[in-house]
Design a protein around this motif. Structure first.
Motif, short mmCIF file in Angstrom:
data_model
loop_
_atom_site.label_atom_id
_atom_site.label_comp_id
_atom_site.label_asym_id
_atom_site.label_seq_id
_atom_site.Cartn_x
_atom_site.Cartn_y
_atom_site.Cartn_z
N VAL A 1 -38.20 -31.95 9.72
CA VAL A 1 -37.48 -31.02 8.85
C VAL A 1 -38.41 -30.02 8.18
CG1 VAL A 1 -36.09 -30.82 6.77
CG2 VAL A 1 -35.54 -32.58 8.46
N VAL A 2 -39.39 -30.50 7.41
CA VAL A 2 -40.22 -29.59 6.62
C VAL A 2 -41.03 -28.63 7.49
CG1 VAL A 2 -42.13 -29.45 4.98
CG2 VAL A 2 -40.28 -31.08 4.58
N PRO A 3 -41.78 -29.12 8.51
CA PRO A 3 -42.52 -28.15 9.33
C PRO A 3 -41.62 -27.18 10.08
CG PRO A 3 -42.67 -30.37 10.27
CD PRO A 3 -42.08 -30.51 8.91
N ASN B 1 -45.90 -27.45 -7.80
CA ASN B 1 -46.92 -27.81 -6.81
C ASN B 1 -46.29 -27.73 -5.42
OD1 ASN B 1 -48.80 -28.99 -5.11
ND2 ASN B 1 -49.32 -30.63 -6.53
N PRO B 2 -46.56 -26.67 -4.66
CA PRO B 2 -45.95 -26.53 -3.34
C PRO B 2 -46.25 -27.70 -2.41
CG PRO B 2 -47.03 -24.50 -4.00
CD PRO B 2 -47.44 -25.53 -5.00
N ILE B 3 -47.46 -28.24 -2.50
CA ILE B 3 -47.82 -29.38 -1.63
C ILE B 3 -46.93 -30.58 -1.94
CG2 ILE B 3 -49.67 -30.90 -0.88
CD1 ILE B 3 -50.06 -27.93 -0.20
N ALA B 4 -46.68 -30.83 -3.23
CA ALA B 4 -45.80 -31.93 -3.62
C ALA B 4 -44.38 -31.68 -3.13
CB ALA B 4 -45.83 -32.11 -5.13
N ALA B 5 -43.94 -30.43 -3.20
CA ALA B 5 -42.60 -30.09 -2.72
C ALA B 5 -42.47 -30.36 -1.23
CB ALA B 5 -42.30 -28.62 -3.03
N PHE B 6 -43.50 -30.01 -0.47
CA PHE B 6 -43.50 -30.28 0.97
C PHE B 6 -43.51 -31.79 1.23
CE2 PHE B 6 -44.26 -25.88 1.24
CZ PHE B 6 -44.13 -25.46 2.55
N ASN C 1 -42.50 -34.25 -0.68
CA ASN C 1 -41.29 -34.94 -1.13
C ASN C 1 -40.02 -34.40 -0.48
OD1 ASN C 1 -42.81 -36.55 -2.92
ND2 ASN C 1 -42.74 -34.97 -4.50
N GLY C 2 -40.16 -33.39 0.35
CA GLY C 2 -38.99 -32.82 1.02
C GLY C 2 -38.02 -32.14 0.08
N GLU C 3 -38.52 -31.51 -0.99
CA GLU C 3 -37.65 -30.78 -1.92
C GLU C 3 -37.31 -29.43 -1.28
OE1 GLU C 3 -36.43 -31.88 -4.62
OE2 GLU C 3 -37.62 -33.68 -4.98
N MET C 4 -36.16 -29.38 -0.59
CA MET C 4 -35.89 -28.27 0.31
C MET C 4 -35.72 -26.93 -0.41
SD MET C 4 -36.41 -29.58 3.08
CE MET C 4 -36.18 -28.01 3.89
N LEU C 5 -35.07 -26.92 -1.57
CA LEU C 5 -34.92 -25.65 -2.28
C LEU C 5 -36.29 -25.08 -2.67
CD1 LEU C 5 -31.82 -25.92 -4.66
CD2 LEU C 5 -32.15 -24.39 -2.72
N GLN C 6 -37.18 -25.96 -3.12
CA GLN C 6 -38.52 -25.53 -3.49
C GLN C 6 -39.31 -25.08 -2.27
OE1 GLN C 6 -40.46 -28.53 -5.83
NE2 GLN C 6 -38.92 -28.45 -7.46
N VAL C 7 -39.16 -25.79 -1.15
CA VAL C 7 -39.83 -25.40 0.09
C VAL C 7 -39.35 -24.03 0.54
CG1 VAL C 7 -40.06 -25.94 2.55
CG2 VAL C 7 -40.27 -27.77 0.85
N ILE C 8 -38.03 -23.81 0.48
CA ILE C 8 -37.46 -22.52 0.89
C ILE C 8 -37.97 -21.40 -0.01
CG2 ILE C 8 -35.32 -21.19 1.03
CD1 ILE C 8 -33.92 -23.84 1.83
N PHE C 9 -37.98 -21.64 -1.32
CA PHE C 9 -38.44 -20.62 -2.26
C PHE C 9 -39.89 -20.24 -1.98
CE2 PHE C 9 -40.52 -19.30 -6.19
CZ PHE C 9 -39.64 -18.34 -6.68
N TYR C 10 -40.75 -21.25 -1.84
CA TYR C 10 -42.17 -20.98 -1.60
C TYR C 10 -42.38 -20.25 -0.28
CZ TYR C 10 -47.12 -21.78 -0.71
OH TYR C 10 -48.45 -21.60 -0.41
N THR C 11 -41.66 -20.68 0.76
CA THR C 11 -41.83 -20.07 2.08
C THR C 11 -41.38 -18.62 2.08
OG1 THR C 11 -41.41 -22.26 3.07
CG2 THR C 11 -41.34 -20.35 4.53
N VAL C 12 -40.26 -18.33 1.39
CA VAL C 12 -39.77 -16.95 1.31
C VAL C 12 -40.78 -16.06 0.59
CG1 VAL C 12 -38.02 -15.45 0.28
CG2 VAL C 12 -37.33 -17.52 1.49
N ILE C 13 -41.33 -16.56 -0.53
CA ILE C 13 -42.34 -15.79 -1.26
C ILE C 13 -43.57 -15.55 -0.38
CG2 ILE C 13 -43.92 -15.82 -3.24
CD1 ILE C 13 -41.03 -15.32 -3.99
N LEU C 14 -43.99 -16.58 0.36
CA LEU C 14 -45.13 -16.45 1.25
C LEU C 14 -44.83 -15.43 2.35
CD1 LEU C 14 -47.98 -17.57 1.89
CD2 LEU C 14 -46.88 -19.26 3.37
#
Length: 440
Positions: free
Chosen positions: A63-65, A148-153, A155-168
């Motif tokens: 999921v995350v990758p 902490n983006p690494i912690a979000a990845f 722990n599979g916190e998908m909203l946080q992963v999406i937010f960080y990825t969009v900003i990146l």
């Protein structure tokens, strides 16, 4: 009905999964009726649990990758931050709208049928159920930004992963030509992850069989009898939303054929049913939407993981039916204000809760607390929740795919030739075989 065997040398993956699911139900019910201690301890809780857990873990592993690399590719592929903002805004309000419609249908239907009236509480153990405090609107949106983006990845916190990825992704666009090699690397990693998805899907029939057999062996069908009114009402509401509301939206808002769409989403629906997890089904939903329905990666890579996190139509329907059922059990009249509170809470809770098995009960405790119903009443429906969770998860991911297709159609990001081709993206055994000479 299409058998989905053309274009490959063997039986389609969808057909194999359907056969595995049917066998799993039969074997599970037989094991439940036998009630052998050896079978329960070593086969059901041992072998079946092990293989089923391995299969679900393998899906979650992707999921995350997959979300990270596909979403990065999608953002850079859009190339315009304004378009990205438009896609995000459309999908967000459509997801909220479908959730509100789902729970409204559930409350209206449950009010008409009236499950729970005259229910006998004798023999029901209502101890041990703990509630969870409802989040505020402000905390839900504040928690989207990861500390902490690494912690979000991790722990599979998908909203946080999406937010960080969009900003990146936006930062990658701003760097322009310097990012070319990075973008090519992300495109390669996305293709690589899709190949890993194919490999995992190759073992899906075995995982589905074990998951279904374990569930029915443990639950049986006897648990349905005391709460049959609740079960019938819930299944009816889910089917109305699945086969009336969502197809109607697809036809009206996108002009797409709902029958063709439903046929193409069968693999993802079967996966969702067997795993009872919207997040675990993301790789399969994404593959079905892009390769079977024809949605462009730039839209699907954002809308699918976003929907799996905030769009829980099936779960909202369960909350509506369960609230009416428990209100009838305890003889409490919620009134219009109470039902409006339930609708608002369900929409809010769906944004702030992860798409994992059993999350519906966590959300239900929030809703019951807000309208003054005893949360201990959850124990009444606890026994049948796993099986109901499987059905509502299939409804959840169908809602994700419908909204994704509507947004893609509005943005001109859907290939109608792929959508109308019944054999587009069909998975067969030969799709995951090693090419000749690979070993050498």
């Amino acid at each position: 009905m299409t058998t989905e065997t053309s274009g490959g040398t063997g039986m389609s993956l969808t057909m194999k999964i359907m056969i595995a699911m049917g066998l799993g139900i039969v074997v599970g019910v037989i094991f439940n009726m036998i009630g052998s201690e050896f079978v329960n301890n070593h086969v059901v809780a041992g072998l079946f649990a092990m293989i089923g857990t391995m299969f679900v873990n393998a899906l979650k592993m992707l999921v995350v990758p997959l979300v990270f690399f596909s979403l990065l590719g999608g953002v850079t592929g859009i190339g315009d931050v304004r378009v990205l903002g438009r896609v995000g805004t459309k999908s967000f309000f459509l997801y909220l709208g479908t959730t509100a419609m789902a729970i409204t249908v559930a409350i209206v239907l449950a009010s008409l049928i009236g499950p729970g009236k005259g229910f006998d509480m004798q023999g029901i153990d209502t101890t041990g159920v703990t509630g969870r405090e409802a989040p505020t609107v402000w905390s839900v949106f504040a928690n989207i930004v990861p500390t902490n983006p690494i912690a979000a990845f991790a722990n599979g916190e998908m909203l946080q992963v999406i937010f960080y990825t969009v900003i990146l992704g936006i930062a990658v666009l701003m760097l322009g030509a310097k990012s070319e090699d990075f973008v090519k690397g992300c495109e390669y990693m996305n293709e690589l992850m899709m190949k890993v998805v194919q490999i995992v899907m190759h073992f899906a029939p075995y995982g589905v069989f074990c998951l279904i057999a374990k569930t029915f062996a443990e639950q049986g069908i006897g648990l349905f009898m005391p709460v049959m009114g609740y079960v019938i009402t819930l299944v009816a509401a889910l089917m109305i939303h699945l086969f009336v509301t969502l197809p109607g939206m697809l036809k009206v808002l996108a002009g797409l054929n709902p029958i063709t769409f439903m046929r193409k989403m069968r693999p993802a629906q079967l996966f969702a049913f067997s795993t009872a997890s919207s997040n675990a089904t993301i790789p399969v939903t994404y593959r079905s939407v892009t390769e079977r329905v024809g949605v462009n990666d730039s839209v699907a890579s954002f809308c699918i993981p976003f929907g799996a996190t905030i769009n829980m139509d099936g779960t909202a329907i369960m909350q509506g039916v369960a609230t009416v059922f428990l209100a009838n059990v305890y003889g409490i009249d919620l009134g219009l204000a109470g039902y409006m509170t339930v609708i608002g809470m369900a929409v809010l809770a769906s944004i702030g809760t992860a798409g994992v098995p059993g999350v519906g009960l966590v959300m239900l405790t929030m809703v019951l607390s807000q309208v003054g119903l005893p949360i201990e009443g959850i124990a009444i429906i606890l026994g049948v929740d796993r099986l109901m969770d499987m059905i509502r998860t299939a409804v959840n991911i169908t809602g994700d795919a419908v909204v994704t297709s509507i947004v893609a159609k509005g943005e001109g990001k859907i290939d109608l030739e792929v959508f109308n081709d019944p054999n587009a993206g069909v998975v067969h055994d030969d799709d995951v075989e090693m090419p000749h000479g690979a070993v050498a």
